[in-house]
Design a protein around this motif. Structure first.
Motif, mmCIF file in Angstrom:
data_model
loop_
_atom_site.group_PDB
_atom_site.id
_atom_site.type_symbol
_atom_site.label_atom_id
_atom_site.label_comp_id
_atom_site.label_asym_id
_atom_site.label_seq_id
_atom_site.Cartn_x
_atom_site.Cartn_y
_atom_site.Cartn_z
ATOM 1 N N ARG A 50 2.060 9.427 -5.712
ATOM 2 C CA ARG A 50 2.287 10.801 -5.252
ATOM 3 C C ARG A 50 3.457 11.473 -5.965
ATOM 4 O O ARG A 50 3.410 12.656 -6.296
ATOM 5 C CB ARG A 50 2.539 10.800 -3.743
ATOM 6 C CG ARG A 50 2.730 12.182 -3.171
ATOM 7 C CD ARG A 50 2.796 12.188 -1.666
ATOM 8 N NE ARG A 50 2.846 13.561 -1.212
ATOM 9 C CZ ARG A 50 3.460 13.964 -0.134
ATOM 10 N NH1 ARG A 50 4.052 13.092 0.668
ATOM 11 N NH2 ARG A 50 3.475 15.221 0.196
ATOM 12 N N TYR A 51 4.520 10.718 -6.216
ATOM 13 C CA TYR A 51 5.727 11.296 -6.791
ATOM 14 C C TYR A 51 5.916 10.970 -8.276
ATOM 15 O O TYR A 51 6.973 11.264 -8.847
ATOM 16 C CB TYR A 51 6.958 10.864 -5.982
ATOM 17 C CG TYR A 51 6.903 11.406 -4.575
ATOM 18 C CD1 TYR A 51 7.075 12.764 -4.321
ATOM 19 C CD2 TYR A 51 6.641 10.561 -3.493
ATOM 20 C CE1 TYR A 51 6.993 13.271 -3.034
ATOM 21 C CE2 TYR A 51 6.561 11.064 -2.200
ATOM 22 C CZ TYR A 51 6.735 12.420 -1.978
ATOM 23 O OH TYR A 51 6.656 12.923 -0.705
ATOM 24 N N GLY A 52 4.887 10.392 -8.903
ATOM 25 C CA GLY A 52 4.961 10.107 -10.336
ATOM 26 C C GLY A 52 6.060 9.137 -10.708
ATOM 27 O O GLY A 52 6.709 9.277 -11.741
ATOM 28 N N GLY A 81 0.813 -1.212 0.000
ATOM 29 C CA GLY A 81 0.000 0.000 0.000
ATOM 30 C C GLY A 81 0.843 1.257 0.000
ATOM 31 O O GLY A 81 0.542 2.235 -0.692
ATOM 32 N N TYR A 82 1.919 1.237 0.777
ATOM 33 C CA TYR A 82 2.799 2.404 0.832
ATOM 34 C C TYR A 82 3.493 2.623 -0.511
ATOM 35 O O TYR A 82 3.592 3.752 -0.998
ATOM 36 C CB TYR A 82 3.829 2.274 1.954
ATOM 37 C CG TYR A 82 4.622 3.549 2.100
ATOM 38 C CD1 TYR A 82 4.061 4.641 2.740
ATOM 39 C CD2 TYR A 82 5.888 3.671 1.552
ATOM 40 C CE1 TYR A 82 4.753 5.838 2.846
ATOM 41 C CE2 TYR A 82 6.588 4.857 1.644
ATOM 42 C CZ TYR A 82 6.021 5.939 2.294
ATOM 43 O OH TYR A 82 6.705 7.125 2.385
ATOM 44 N N THR A 83 3.967 1.548 -1.128
ATOM 45 C CA THR A 83 4.630 1.657 -2.428
ATOM 46 C C THR A 83 3.699 2.261 -3.464
ATOM 47 O O THR A 83 4.092 3.163 -4.216
ATOM 48 C CB THR A 83 5.140 0.277 -2.893
ATOM 49 O OG1 THR A 83 6.161 -0.163 -1.988
ATOM 50 C CG2 THR A 83 5.692 0.322 -4.304
ATOM 51 N N GLN A 84 2.471 1.781 -3.522
ATOM 52 C CA GLN A 84 1.506 2.313 -4.501
ATOM 53 C C GLN A 84 1.265 3.805 -4.272
ATOM 54 O O GLN A 84 1.278 4.602 -5.217
ATOM 55 C CB GLN A 84 0.195 1.551 -4.425
ATOM 56 C CG GLN A 84 0.291 0.153 -4.966
ATOM 57 C CD GLN A 84 -1.013 -0.616 -4.802
ATOM 58 O OE1 GLN A 84 -2.035 -0.068 -4.400
ATOM 59 N NE2 GLN A 84 -0.977 -1.888 -5.120
ATOM 60 N N ALA A 85 1.047 4.193 -3.026
ATOM 61 C CA ALA A 85 0.775 5.601 -2.722
ATOM 62 C C ALA A 85 1.999 6.479 -2.991
ATOM 63 O O ALA A 85 1.876 7.578 -3.549
ATOM 64 C CB ALA A 85 0.325 5.738 -1.269
ATOM 65 N N PHE A 86 3.176 6.011 -2.603
ATOM 66 C CA PHE A 86 4.415 6.771 -2.801
ATOM 67 C C PHE A 86 4.656 6.990 -4.294
ATOM 68 O O PHE A 86 4.939 8.120 -4.727
ATOM 69 C CB PHE A 86 5.576 6.003 -2.163
ATOM 70 C CG PHE A 86 6.886 6.734 -2.160
ATOM 71 C CD1 PHE A 86 7.226 7.569 -1.110
ATOM 72 C CD2 PHE A 86 7.799 6.567 -3.192
ATOM 73 C CE1 PHE A 86 8.449 8.237 -1.090
ATOM 74 C CE2 PHE A 86 9.021 7.223 -3.185
ATOM 75 C CZ PHE A 86 9.343 8.063 -2.125
#
Length: 118
Positions: free
Chosen positions: A90-92, A82-87
């Protein structure tokens, strides 16, 4: 070569760590850290974990997790995935945020009176 199996059982206490791919930063600001802690909180609720301690560094993290059921891998998939997907959103970016699998060291209990933080 197959990945080695993790030792998982009810009542286990783990020191869990993961670091950024190529030692790159995984937390760029407080919003990143807050989102990671939200994922950790949800994983604790869903998997009946107790989080006794955590430390978020710029390029890695440490968790002290107690599991009431053998769900460490399931919960860590939720957190790191989940963190990887969001990160990346967020940062393209695309690709790995974390370097390899998370590390989980089984901790021997010294006393039974430890209280959870999350």
């Amino acid at each position: 070569m197959a990945k080695p199996l993790r030792i998982e059982f009810a009542g286990a206490l783990y020191h869990v760590t993961a670091r950024g791919n190529a030692r790159q930063d995984i937390f760029l600001d407080d919003e990143d850290r807050q989102y990671f802690l939200e994922l950790l909180h949800r994983a604790c609720e869903r998997n009946f974990w107790l989080c006794h301690a955590y430390c978020l560094m710029s390029n890695h993290y440490h968790l002290l997790i107690e599991t009431e059921a053998p769900t460490l891998s399931k919960g860590m998939k939720h957190i790191n995935g989940g963190y990887t997907q969001a990160f990346n959103r967020r940062y393209g970016r695309v690709g790995h945020v974390f370097q390899g699998r998370f590390k989980a060291i089984l901790v021997e209990r010294a006393s039974a009176g430890v209280r959870p933080y999350i």
